[in-house]
Design an enzyme around this catalytic site. Structure first.
Site, PDB file in Angstrom:
ATOM      1  N   ASP A 116      28.986  39.394  38.364  1.00 60.87           N
ATOM      2  CA  ASP A 116      29.810  40.548  38.041  1.00 60.87           C
ATOM      3  C   ASP A 116      30.495  40.401  36.683  1.00 60.87           C
ATOM      4  O   ASP A 116      31.212  41.293  36.245  1.00 60.87           O
ATOM      5  CB  ASP A 116      30.832  40.882  39.146  1.00 60.87           C
ATOM      6  CG  ASP A 116      31.752  39.743  39.481  1.00 60.87           C
ATOM      7  OD1 ASP A 116      31.671  38.688  38.815  1.00 60.87           O
ATOM      8  OD2 ASP A 116      32.548  39.890  40.420  1.00 60.87           O
ATOM      9  N   SER A 137      48.878  32.934  37.907  1.00 60.76           N
ATOM     10  CA  SER A 137      47.496  33.235  38.281  1.00 60.76           C
ATOM     11  C   SER A 137      47.474  33.815  39.684  1.00 60.76           C
ATOM     12  O   SER A 137      48.299  33.461  40.529  1.00 60.76           O
ATOM     13  CB  SER A 137      46.670  31.953  38.233  1.00 60.76           C
ATOM     14  OG  SER A 137      45.511  32.102  39.030  1.00 60.76           O
ATOM     15  N   SER A 160      32.417  33.498  43.243  1.00 61.68           N
ATOM     16  CA  SER A 160      32.216  33.911  41.855  1.00 61.68           C
ATOM     17  C   SER A 160      32.006  32.743  40.891  1.00 61.68           C
ATOM     18  O   SER A 160      31.103  31.941  41.079  1.00 61.68           O
ATOM     19  CB  SER A 160      33.420  34.769  41.468  1.00 61.68           C
ATOM     20  OG  SER A 160      33.303  35.245  40.167  1.00 61.68           O
ATOM     21  N   GLU A 211      37.763  43.438  31.398  1.00 68.56           N
ATOM     22  CA  GLU A 211      38.596  42.278  31.150  1.00 68.56           C
ATOM     23  C   GLU A 211      37.897  41.490  30.046  1.00 68.56           C
ATOM     24  O   GLU A 211      36.663  41.534  29.932  1.00 68.56           O
ATOM     25  CB  GLU A 211      38.721  41.415  32.405  1.00 68.56           C
ATOM     26  CG  GLU A 211      39.452  42.128  33.544  1.00 68.56           C
ATOM     27  CD  GLU A 211      39.794  41.203  34.712  1.00 68.56           C
ATOM     28  OE1 GLU A 211      40.952  41.210  35.127  1.00 68.56           O
ATOM     29  OE2 GLU A 211      38.899  40.472  35.192  1.00 68.56           O
ATOM     30  N   ALA A 212      38.683  40.755  29.255  1.00 68.63           N
ATOM     31  CA  ALA A 212      38.090  39.976  28.165  1.00 68.63           C
ATOM     32  C   ALA A 212      37.006  39.046  28.698  1.00 68.63           C
ATOM     33  O   ALA A 212      36.015  38.761  28.022  1.00 68.63           O
ATOM     34  CB  ALA A 212      39.178  39.187  27.448  1.00 68.63           C
TER      35      ALA A 212
HETATM   36  P1  NG1 Z   1      43.796  34.859  37.643  1.00 67.44           P
HETATM   37  O1  NG1 Z   1      43.586  33.511  38.247  1.00 67.44           O
HETATM   38  O2  NG1 Z   1      44.754  35.761  38.383  1.00 67.44           O
HETATM   39  O3  NG1 Z   1      44.116  34.733  36.195  1.00 67.44           O
HETATM   40  C1  NG1 Z   1      41.152  35.246  37.292  1.00 67.44           C
HETATM   41  C2  NG1 Z   1      40.819  35.997  36.026  1.00 67.44           C
HETATM   42  C3  NG1 Z   1      40.830  37.486  36.337  1.00 67.44           C
HETATM   43  C4  NG1 Z   1      39.904  37.833  37.486  1.00 67.44           C
HETATM   44  C5  NG1 Z   1      40.240  36.932  38.679  1.00 67.44           C
HETATM   45  C6  NG1 Z   1      39.343  37.163  39.856  1.00 67.44           C
HETATM   46  C7  NG1 Z   1      41.476  35.476  33.728  1.00 67.44           C
HETATM   47  C8  NG1 Z   1      42.611  35.211  32.801  1.00 67.44           C
HETATM   48  N1  NG1 Z   1      41.822  35.731  34.983  1.00 67.44           N
HETATM   49  O4  NG1 Z   1      42.414  35.664  37.740  1.00 67.44           O
HETATM   50  O5  NG1 Z   1      40.485  38.200  35.191  1.00 67.44           O
HETATM   51  O6  NG1 Z   1      38.566  37.701  37.105  1.00 67.44           O
HETATM   52  O7  NG1 Z   1      40.219  35.549  38.303  1.00 67.44           O
HETATM   53  O8  NG1 Z   1      38.161  36.484  39.822  1.00 67.44           O
HETATM   54  O9  NG1 Z   1      40.308  35.451  33.313  1.00 67.44           O
HETATM   55 ZN    ZN Z   2      32.211  36.917  39.526  1.00 63.19          ZN
END
Ligand code: NG1
Ligand code: ZN
Length: 548
Positions: free
Chosen positions: A286, A518, A65, A385-386
């Site tokens: 995505d 995270s 991604s 998601e934002a």
């Molecule tokens: P984590 O690393 O759990 O914050 C991030 C994004 C998620 C999602 C995932 C998967 C933020 C704050 N967090 O997750 O929204 O996209 O990666 O790719 O943007």
């Molecule tokens: Zn992606």
């Protein structure tokens, strides 16, 4: 027997890197590409078993991604086109971390017994394979194929370089018995977009708004796909920058993640783009955010994030539903439940705006699978998601009603506003990806709605004003020490930490702040919101100190 010896033979070719422990997180497995051969091989096995268990086609996507180009990852698309069912995640972890071929094989045979997976030569496992543009993708794909062929009879179909949402769409379509090639995907996007454009109420509005859209392709797969369809989009002129063909690096200073987090122009954009609508995709297309470059030569942008895309979609759908609910003579009326799902990262101003529209708004933990699950409980559930990952889900029940309503209207009110509203909703349900958030279909829906409203990006952006916010990350030894509850809005562990956080929040007017581990990096993330940028920064910093 035959099955065991085949597994053993192939497994010895993919020894796991010593000392590495991976976990199937919200985005599958992700790591530096150099250590992923054995993991991807084993996910190939997992995909084949999942296909046997569900007697359906399963997807295996190789992508990391928005992460850096040297990373890669692998995840599974379940029969519905959604993410791998959560009750299989622990098995995924066990497979990935099995130290040697013997352990691996016995884990598999135990699991096969426990899940009552049967091998039926008439119904072999079927897996669709896809990958993003990362150079490591090719050899990882070979590892996945080997994993699949380790299960007797299993077959894989290499669908080539795809966006992640294309893969999910294909798996969903295949399991509905539909044709599921890339050209069918494009055909569905183009025809439903065309349909929405034909239904625009006041065509003179269109001339008022800029028909050009500049897209930052993150040097990934999305730009390439847009190039294929853009010549078939009437009324929309797309120019792709950072398509990956100009030598730029994937996700480096470009893409939706960069633009949303840094709030500055991506590489290749500048003051010559001031006043033009711009959009940014992430590396596997995505995620989608929009932005405008201010005319003052600064690198700061006006960001239009996932929350605002959600708000635009909600407004449009609400408008169509209200038209239908106003059918005084209708025989077959129905009050649809429209809901919005956000995470704690949603800007507080967006949540307030959505509630002011009369929508139900619920919070889910970070990670698309949680949002998707909640959105599926509505007739029409919109989740974002934002960071720009989201989609709109239509329930089967609602689509059936819409179908019969459309038939009623086509005999009683041909050409009426009522009929148009029904046709628009039906087109939206076909344009927007029902499996997962999809930047390409999201982009086309945004473009159609802006034309419907006759809005510039600035008018859209003015729906509400974001509260100033700050996101930070703190590197920690053990991120599992922090445990959260209530959709990650409160920290329940370590003891006392939430009380300390509350003391800080109370110091700021409109202060809102939380911490969470995270799911994809070894960090604790900190988010803060307050009435000024200084206050948001300072609140975030004080939480970071508490965590440290
Ligand atoms: P984590 O690393 O759990 O914050 C991030 C994004 C998620 C999602 C995932 C998967 C933020 C704050 N967090 O997750 O929204 O996209 O990666 O790719 O943007
Ligand atoms: Zn992606």
């Amino acid at each position: 027997d035959e099955r065991r010896s085949l597994l053993l033979k192939f497994s010895t070719l993919f020894p796991p890197p010593p000392g590495v422990k991976l976990s199937y997180g919200t985005a599958g497995f992700r790591a530096d590409a150099s250590i992923l051969q054995s993991t991807v091989y084993r996910v190939g096995i997992l995909a084949a078993l999942r296909s046997l268990k569900t007697k359906s086609v399963i997807g295996l996507m190789i992508t990391a991604s928005h992460n850096k180009v040297s990373d890669n990852g692998v995840k599974i698309a379940d029969p519905s086109g959604g993410m791998l069912s959560q009750d299989w995640e622990p098995f995924a972890d066990q497979l990935a971390n099995a130290p040697d071929p013997e352990t691996l094989v016995s884990l598999i045979s135990e699991f096969v017994k426990k899940e009552k997976i049967t091998f039926d030569r008439a119904h072999p496992a079927e897996i669709l394979l896809g990958r993003d543009t990362r150079p490591s993708g090719e050899s990882l794909l070979e590892a996945a194929k080997k994993g699949i062929s380790s299960i007797v009879g299993a077959v894989s179909y290499d669908m080539g370089i795809l966006t992640t949402p294309q893969m999910h769409w294909m798996v969903r379509a295949r399991n509905k018995g539909l044709k599921a090639t890339e050209s069918e995907y494009f055909e569905q996007l183009l025809s439903s977009f065309g349909c929405l454009m034909d239904l625009i109420p006041n065509k003179s509005n269109i001339n008022e708004i800029e028909d050009r859209l500049i897209v930052d392709g993150a040097n990934g797969v999305g730009g390439e796909k847009l190039e294929v369809i853009k010549k078939n989009l009437n009324g929309l002129v797309i120019e792709v920058l950072n398509s990956g063909k100009e030598g730029g690096v994937l996700n480096e200073g470009v893409g939706a993640d960069f633009v949303q987090k840094e709030k500055v122009v991506p590489h290749g954009f500048g003051s010559n783009h001031a006043g033009i609508r711009c959009a940014s995709l992430d590396g596997d297309a995505d995620r989608l955010v929009y932005f405008a470059v201010p005319p003052n030569n600064s690198s700061k942008i006006d960001l239009v994030d996932g929350d605002k895309i959600l708000s635009l979609f909600a407004l449009f759908i609400k408008e169509q539903l209200s038209i239908l609910e106003g059918d005084a003579k209708g025989k077959n009326n129905y009050r649809a439940r429209l809901g919005a799902v956000q995470t704690a990262y949603a800007n507080g101003a967006s949540t307030a705006y959505l509630r002011s529209l009369g929508l139900e708004v619920v919070l889910a933990p970070t990670g698309v699978k949680y949002l998707h699950e909640k959105a599926a409980q509505y007739d029409i559930g919109i989740y974002f998601e934002a960071n720009g990952h989201g989609t709109i889900l239509f329930s089967e029940h609602f689509l059936c009603w819409l179908e019969s309503k459309s038939q009623e209207l086509s005999s009683s009110s041909e050409g009426s506003e009522l009929q148009k509203a029904a046709l628009r909703l039906s087109a939206v349900s076909k344009l927007i990806n029902q499996a997962v958030g999809d930047a390409l279909s999201g982009l086309l829906l945004v473009e159609a709605i802006l034309r419907h409203m006759g809005w510039s990006i600035h008018q859209w952006n003015a729906l509400y004003e974001d509260l100033p916010s700050r996101q930070l990350k703190v590197k920690v030894v053990d991120r599992t020490a922090v445990v959260t509850a209530n959709a990650e809005t409160v920290a329940v562990k370590p003891p006392g930490i939430q009380e300390a956080i509350n003391v800080e929040i109370a110091k700021y007017p409109h202060g809102r702040s939380f911490i969470r581990p995270s799911g994809t990096e070894d960090v604790i993330r900190v988010y803060a919101e307050a009435s000024t940028q200084e206050a948001a920064d300072s609140l975030a910093n004080s939480l970071a100190e508490i965590v440290d």
